[in-house]
Motif scaffolding. Structure first.
Motif, PDB file in Angstrom:
ATOM      1  N   PRO A   1      -0.386  -4.730  -6.872  1.00  0.00           N
ATOM      2  CA  PRO A   1      -0.065  -5.044  -5.469  1.00  0.00           C
ATOM      3  C   PRO A   1       0.566  -3.873  -4.730  1.00  0.00           C
ATOM      4  O   PRO A   1       0.323  -3.684  -3.537  1.00  0.00           O
ATOM      5  N   ASP A   2       1.379  -3.108  -5.425  1.00  0.00           N
ATOM      6  CA  ASP A   2       2.067  -1.973  -4.822  1.00  0.00           C
ATOM      7  C   ASP A   2       1.064  -0.969  -4.254  1.00  0.00           C
ATOM      8  O   ASP A   2       1.086  -0.624  -3.062  1.00  0.00           O
ATOM      9  N   ILE A   3       0.174  -0.483  -5.118  1.00  0.00           N
ATOM     10  CA  ILE A   3      -0.822   0.517  -4.710  1.00  0.00           C
ATOM     11  C   ILE A   3      -1.827  -0.086  -3.733  1.00  0.00           C
ATOM     12  O   ILE A   3      -2.258   0.573  -2.775  1.00  0.00           O
ATOM     13  N   THR A   4      -2.198  -1.335  -3.950  1.00  0.00           N
ATOM     14  CA  THR A   4      -3.160  -1.981  -3.049  1.00  0.00           C
ATOM     15  C   THR A   4      -2.592  -2.082  -1.639  1.00  0.00           C
ATOM     16  O   THR A   4      -3.296  -1.818  -0.652  1.00  0.00           O
ATOM     17  N   GLY A   5      -1.314  -2.453  -1.534  1.00  0.00           N
ATOM     18  CA  GLY A   5      -0.679  -2.515  -0.220  1.00  0.00           C
ATOM     19  C   GLY A   5      -0.697  -1.175   0.479  1.00  0.00           C
ATOM     20  O   GLY A   5      -0.985  -1.079   1.681  1.00  0.00           O
ATOM     21  N   MET A   6      -0.415  -0.111  -0.259  1.00  0.00           N
ATOM     22  CA  MET A   6      -0.426   1.234   0.323  1.00  0.00           C
ATOM     23  C   MET A   6      -1.830   1.627   0.767  1.00  0.00           C
ATOM     24  O   MET A   6      -2.017   2.227   1.832  1.00  0.00           O
ATOM     25  N   ALA A   7      -2.828   1.299  -0.058  1.00  0.00           N
ATOM     26  CA  ALA A   7      -4.220   1.627   0.294  1.00  0.00           C
ATOM     27  C   ALA A   7      -4.623   0.931   1.588  1.00  0.00           C
ATOM     28  O   ALA A   7      -5.283   1.531   2.457  1.00  0.00           O
ATOM     29  N   LEU A   8      -4.217  -0.319   1.754  1.00  0.00           N
ATOM     30  CA  LEU A   8      -4.554  -1.057   2.975  1.00  0.00           C
ATOM     31  C   LEU A   8      -3.846  -0.454   4.185  1.00  0.00           C
ATOM     32  O   LEU A   8      -4.398  -0.444   5.293  1.00  0.00           O
ATOM     33  N   GLN A   9      -2.627   0.049   4.005  1.00  0.00           N
ATOM     34  CA  GLN A   9      -1.923   0.714   5.108  1.00  0.00           C
ATOM     35  C   GLN A   9      -2.700   1.940   5.573  1.00  0.00           C
ATOM     36  O   GLN A   9      -2.797   2.216   6.778  1.00  0.00           O
TER      37      GLN A   9
ATOM     38  N   ALA B   1       4.373  -9.288  -8.539  1.00  0.00           N
ATOM     39  CA  ALA B   1       4.754  -8.582  -9.759  1.00  0.00           C
ATOM     40  C   ALA B   1       3.889  -7.348  -9.912  1.00  0.00           C
ATOM     41  O   ALA B   1       2.700  -7.363  -9.600  1.00  0.00           O
ATOM     42  N   SER B   2       4.502  -6.266 -10.364  1.00  0.00           N
ATOM     43  CA  SER B   2       3.780  -5.032 -10.661  1.00  0.00           C
ATOM     44  C   SER B   2       4.198  -4.598 -12.054  1.00  0.00           C
ATOM     45  O   SER B   2       5.394  -4.632 -12.385  1.00  0.00           O
ATOM     46  N   TRP B   3       3.215  -4.219 -12.864  1.00  0.00           N
ATOM     47  CA  TRP B   3       3.496  -3.859 -14.259  1.00  0.00           C
ATOM     48  C   TRP B   3       4.223  -5.022 -14.955  1.00  0.00           C
ATOM     49  O   TRP B   3       5.155  -4.844 -15.719  1.00  0.00           O
ATOM     50  N   GLU B   4       3.786  -6.245 -14.616  1.00  0.00           N
ATOM     51  CA  GLU B   4       4.279  -7.483 -15.214  1.00  0.00           C
ATOM     52  C   GLU B   4       5.751  -7.750 -14.894  1.00  0.00           C
ATOM     53  O   GLU B   4       6.413  -8.523 -15.591  1.00  0.00           O
ATOM     54  N   THR B   5       6.268  -7.116 -13.857  1.00  0.00           N
ATOM     55  CA  THR B   5       7.655  -7.338 -13.450  1.00  0.00           C
ATOM     56  C   THR B   5       7.700  -7.740 -11.984  1.00  0.00           C
ATOM     57  O   THR B   5       7.206  -7.009 -11.118  1.00  0.00           O
ATOM     58  N   GLU B   6       8.277  -8.900 -11.711  1.00  0.00           N
ATOM     59  CA  GLU B   6       8.463  -9.328 -10.321  1.00  0.00           C
ATOM     60  C   GLU B   6       9.451  -8.383  -9.658  1.00  0.00           C
ATOM     61  O   GLU B   6      10.508  -8.091 -10.216  1.00  0.00           O
ATOM     62  N   ASN B   7       9.114  -7.909  -8.466  1.00  0.00           N
ATOM     63  CA  ASN B   7       9.985  -6.918  -7.839  1.00  0.00           C
ATOM     64  C   ASN B   7       9.868  -6.944  -6.325  1.00  0.00           C
ATOM     65  O   ASN B   7       8.917  -7.498  -5.766  1.00  0.00           O
ATOM     66  N   ALA B   8      10.838  -6.307  -5.676  1.00  0.00           N
ATOM     67  CA  ALA B   8      10.879  -6.282  -4.210  1.00  0.00           C
ATOM     68  C   ALA B   8       9.866  -5.321  -3.626  1.00  0.00           C
ATOM     69  O   ALA B   8       9.190  -5.620  -2.632  1.00  0.00           O
ATOM     70  N   GLU B   9       9.725  -4.126  -4.231  1.00  0.00           N
ATOM     71  CA  GLU B   9       8.930  -3.064  -3.617  1.00  0.00           C
ATOM     72  C   GLU B   9       7.449  -3.417  -3.466  1.00  0.00           C
ATOM     73  O   GLU B   9       6.824  -3.072  -2.463  1.00  0.00           O
ATOM     74  N   SER B  10       6.886  -4.088  -4.465  1.00  0.00           N
ATOM     75  CA  SER B  10       5.471  -4.471  -4.365  1.00  0.00           C
ATOM     76  C   SER B  10       5.251  -5.425  -3.201  1.00  0.00           C
ATOM     77  O   SER B  10       4.262  -5.332  -2.477  1.00  0.00           O
ATOM     78  N   THR B  11       6.192  -6.342  -3.026  1.00  0.00           N
ATOM     79  CA  THR B  11       6.102  -7.298  -1.924  1.00  0.00           C
ATOM     80  C   THR B  11       6.237  -6.585  -0.592  1.00  0.00           C
ATOM     81  O   THR B  11       5.555  -6.921   0.391  1.00  0.00           O
TER      82      THR B  11
END
Length: 639
Positions: free
Chosen positions: A220-228, A277-287
């Motif tokens: 989700p982290d990288i995908t969000g950046m790609a969409l930006q 979750a990114s790398w199987e860890t729920e986190n703020a930055e990916s969101t």
């Protein structure tokens, strides 16, 4: 009696109906007010206050103080300026620009300039400069004394030295974001075109629809950046034919198709509490990255049904990571691979990313330009033009028929009157495009990638969104107070004073009364030269420790000369400068270890010499005794 009962039932029924009608509207209002613009500002200011407190900065002082600006040009020093600049928070923007101007100039003296591999160094610094109201196409000076163009060197001409994608997809993503931050023009002789960069991103789409840095599953982290990065081209009708690296298949797609597929994948990955979750860890930055992506695409991140799970939206998912101190944690689970992100301690990276996501949301709600579009805000005429087209599109029937042909053609004509560089703000254009395809109406849209470039150079725009009384104009005079600051500089200068000296030089060089203070300028430049020598010595010491002493466990007596030289040079530095020497505790331990080895060897030698002397003495005495016995025996024999 029966009539009274009927009346009572009727009243009760009416009461229930009124409640049924009112409750949804009340719930809707509460959802809207849950994250009002005022509350977003409170959250934004809370993060900035947390950062100040954690850095030991008084609440009334600028965040961008001398201590903070020592990290200008680094990841930890650039993202907060981007966040506060995009909301127009009052701070010392000129101080950041003064320091980054010098930092970039100094780093450009190196062979690899800002970095040998990571082009994102150029991109991040460019965005920070623009956010502070500067011009990244003319910052600092290179070895020839010419202004440095970070956009050219870091993006469209990066391939002349190292591939823009040398560090993976991040280079392509952030290169495109930096390039479109002012809708920069690309020269005809540039190494990369916009289409080159867009195509590189598109071909990295995974089989499941999203993007990732390492894996074959959507991150989700990288995908969000790609969409930006792709957001400005969402309305483009241009198709790209490429080999998808994940599947090895040749496909033809528009940017919109790729984006829509990624959005669907992200929607499916969203967790019940609204986060990711990114790398199987729920986190703020990916969101955060998903929320910023939706605002860039003009999609409501709070009310888009695809991103509401169990009644929780993206901002709900982010807010679960907020601490009582105003900052944000990375995750609620400790990850030993990321020891700096503790589940009970606010984290700088998480907080700065949440900061700019709230700014992106605030800008979206207030109808401002998107987070990474640093151009001047649209004038009312252009806003009205775009609003008119969007309204006409929204009024189209769900299913269009032949009788809607003229209406669609009229809306499309109105759409094409909007400048190409602004068409991405017609967020619902895809509805018009789909309706035209349904009726077979020819779409003669110009290529967005070919027409989006409108700027060659210029300063980024600072819009004080919540305090319109802020004045960002720089002082044009070098004042008596500034003279006093110069006089307070110590005779024995240290790197601790670097930021202050650079700020004073920058201010004096731009001051209208510069000619009145030439001797002061000379003094400051001399101080700066001394600081640069100290910085070179610190860098040299750090390099020698790494090259000559590491690994410390393998050091022996033969390394004594190198260790002693480094220790002697270290002791010549001031206490403040000594703090910048890496692994010096290991150097001290190594010196002690080597000294002990030498001492042990000396003791062994002394003991050896003593033993030799004792043995020699014993032998000598034995020989003397033997000789004496022989003489005595000879005398007896003679008798």
């Amino acid at each position: 009696m029966k009539t009274k009962k009927n009346i009572t039932k009727l009243i009760c029924l009416l009461f229930v109906l009124i409640n049924l009608l009112l409750v949804p509207s009340i719930i809707y209002v509460e959802a809207e007010e849950k994250y009002s613009e005022e509350q977003l500002i409170e959250k934004i200011e809370g993060i900035i206050d947390w950062k100040k407190e954690s850095a030991g900065i008084a609440s009334d002082d600028p965040l961008l103080n001398n201590q903070y600006l020592e990290h200008a040009g680094e990841t930890v020093g650039d993202w907060f300026p981007i966040g506060i600049g995009r909301v127009g928070y009052q701070d010392d923007y000129n101080a950041y620009l003064a320091v980054i101007n010098d930092v970039v100039s100094q780093r450009y003296m190196r062979e690899d300039k800002l970095d040998g591999t990571k082009s994102t160094e150029w991109h991040r610094i460019s965005l920070a400069i623009s956010a502070m109201g500067g011009d990244p196409t003319s910052i600092g000076k290179d070895e020839n004394g010419q202004p440095i163009n970070l956009i050219a060197d870091g993006t469209y001409n990066r391939g002349k030295t190292v591939s823009l994608g040398a560090q993976g997809i991040n280079g392509w993503i952030w290169g495109l974001i930096a390039l479109d931050s002012m809708r920069y023009k690309i020269p005809e002789d540039a190494f990369y075109s916009r289409d080159d960069i867009i195509k590189e991103i598109l071909q990295l789409q995974l089989a499941d629809g999203g993007f990732s840095f390492y894996h074959n599953k959507t991150d989700p982290d990288i995908t969000g950046m790609a969409l930006q990065a792709l957001a400005p081209y969402y309305n483009s009708e241009q198709t790209y034919t490429f080999q998808q690296k994940a599947t090895k298949k040749t496909v033809t797609k528009t940017v919109r198709q790729v984006v829509d597929e990624s959005i669907q994948t992200l929607s499916e990955l969203q967790l019940p509490e609204g986060d990711f979750a990114s790398w199987e860890t729920e986190n703020a930055e990916s969101t955060v990255q998903v929320l910023v992506a939706l605002t860039a695409l003009g999609k409501d991140p709070l009310n888009d049904e695809r991103f509401i799970k169990n009644g929780n939206n993206l901002l709900d998912g982010i807010m679960k990571y907020q601490n009582d101190d105003g900052g944000f944690i990375h995750s609620k689970v400790y990850n030993p691979d990321n020891p700096t992100s503790l589940p009970d301690e606010s984290n700088t990276m998480a907080s700065e990313q949440v900061l700019y996501s709230l700014v992106a949301l605030y800008r979206y709600k207030g109808d401002y330009r998107t987070l990474y579009d640093f151009r001047e805000e649209m004038n009312e005429e252009l806003k009205a033009q775009i609003a008119s087209v969007k309204k006409s599109i929204d009024l189209l029937p769900v299913k269009v028929g032949s009788n809607d042909t003229k209406k669609l053609e009229a809306i499309f004509t109105e759409y094409k009157q909007i400048p190409i560089s602004e068409r991405s703000y017609v967020f619902n254009y895809y509805k018009l495009s789909d309706a035209m395809k349904t009726l077979g109406i020819s779409n003669t849209s110009e290529s967005i990638s070919q027409g989006i470039g409108v700027t060659e150079s210029g300063n980024g725009t600072i819009t004080p969104l919540f305090d319109q009384n802020i004045d960002f104009a720089s002082t044009t005079l070098f004042t008596a107070e500034d003279i006093e600051k110069v006089n307070r500089l110590p005779k024995e200068i240290t790197t601790k004073h670097y930021v202050e000296v650079v700020k004073l030089i920058e201010k004096l060089e731009k001051a209208e009364n510069r000619s009145d203070h030439q001797s002061v300028l000379v003094k400051l430049q001399k101080k700066k030269a001394e600081i640069e020598q100290i910085k070179k010595e610190i860098e040299s010491l750090n390099n020698e420790i790494l090259d000559k002493l590491y690994p410390f466990a393998n050091l022996s007596i033969k390394d004594k000369k190198n260790v002693d030289e480094i220790v002697a040079r270290y002791e010549k530095l001031s206490k403040d400068d000594r703090k910048k020497i890496l692994s010096y505790e290991d150097v001290e331990k190594s010196k002690t270890q080597i000294d002990n080895l030498i001492r042990a060897r000396m003791i062994a030698i002394v003991i050896g010499v003593v033993v030799v002397i004792v043995i020699g003495s014993v032998i000598w005495r034995m020989r003397k005794r033997k000789q004496a016995k022989l003489r005595q025996q000879m005398m007896i024999d003679e008798d």
